[in-house]
Enzyme design. Sequence first.
Site: not given
Length: 273
Positions: A84, A110-113
């Site tokens: 990431r 960027i979306s949260k993992p």
Amino acid sequence: MTTRPRPSFPARLDRLAAPAARAAQTAPLAAGAAGAPVPAGRAPVRPQGLGLDSQAVRLAMVQKLAAQGLRDARVLEAMGRVERHRFVDTALATQAYEDTSLPIGLGQTISKPGVVARMAELLLAGHDQRRSEGRAERMGRVLEIGTGCGYQAAVLSLLVQEVYSVERLRGLHEKARENLRPLRLPNVHLLFGDGMLGYAQGAPYAGIIAAAGGEAVPQAWIDQLAVGGRLVAPVAAAGGGAQALMVIDRTAQGVQQHCLEAVHFVPLKSGIA
Ligand code: SAH
């Protein structure tokens, strides 16, 4: 600057949940790492002294995801493999393995993992439920709305047969192209366009996943979903600005809809820019 506890080396595999331990043993999906070729003209971004190239950093993230209740070993393994930190600015790279969204430019994130993993898990669960009907082992074509920096597309590429990913902002579409090029993922197709219209040329899709939330799920997405397919998308909850994760299954009998937990995604917008 605060110092964060680093995972101990070597990582204690014996303390991990089984899927997390397996994820740790799988090679990262990376070009430029450990002798893999890097295309000419593109120097690999290598933050020095941060240990981000180490598998142990992702392993710690995967452990946290497992502790949060993520159970799908395939998803945990994929999350353990995609680096990431290569999808965010060097200045933010140290935060890449925290469960947080991060800016990627043009007002997007960027979306949260944890959210990427949760949505992937929901998508695969829909496919698994119908496996008894003679479906292929691996989920087929998936449409992603909102490529952003390309991180989720890379994760999905390890889980499904083909990924079609649409982005409406040219700058991010190009950034995703650059981020993904060194990874050489032949099953990822990046498209520049308005994802509210879906992408009819690739339809029908076994799955559709949206990384931006609108007032409602566009009819085009449901039309382009295969019978037996599943759509996972954030949708505005009734009243106020809150959003909830929506799961829509298209069956031979019609459409079944489930509203799950609250989420926070950037807005779904129409048109290109
Ligand atoms: N999956 C991405 C998340 C990016 S944020 C990642 O892993 O980084 C969501 C993205 O959706 C933004 O880049 C935004 O520009 C895009 N978006 C919003 N509305 C869209 C639309 N109608 N079509 C395509 N992309 C859209």
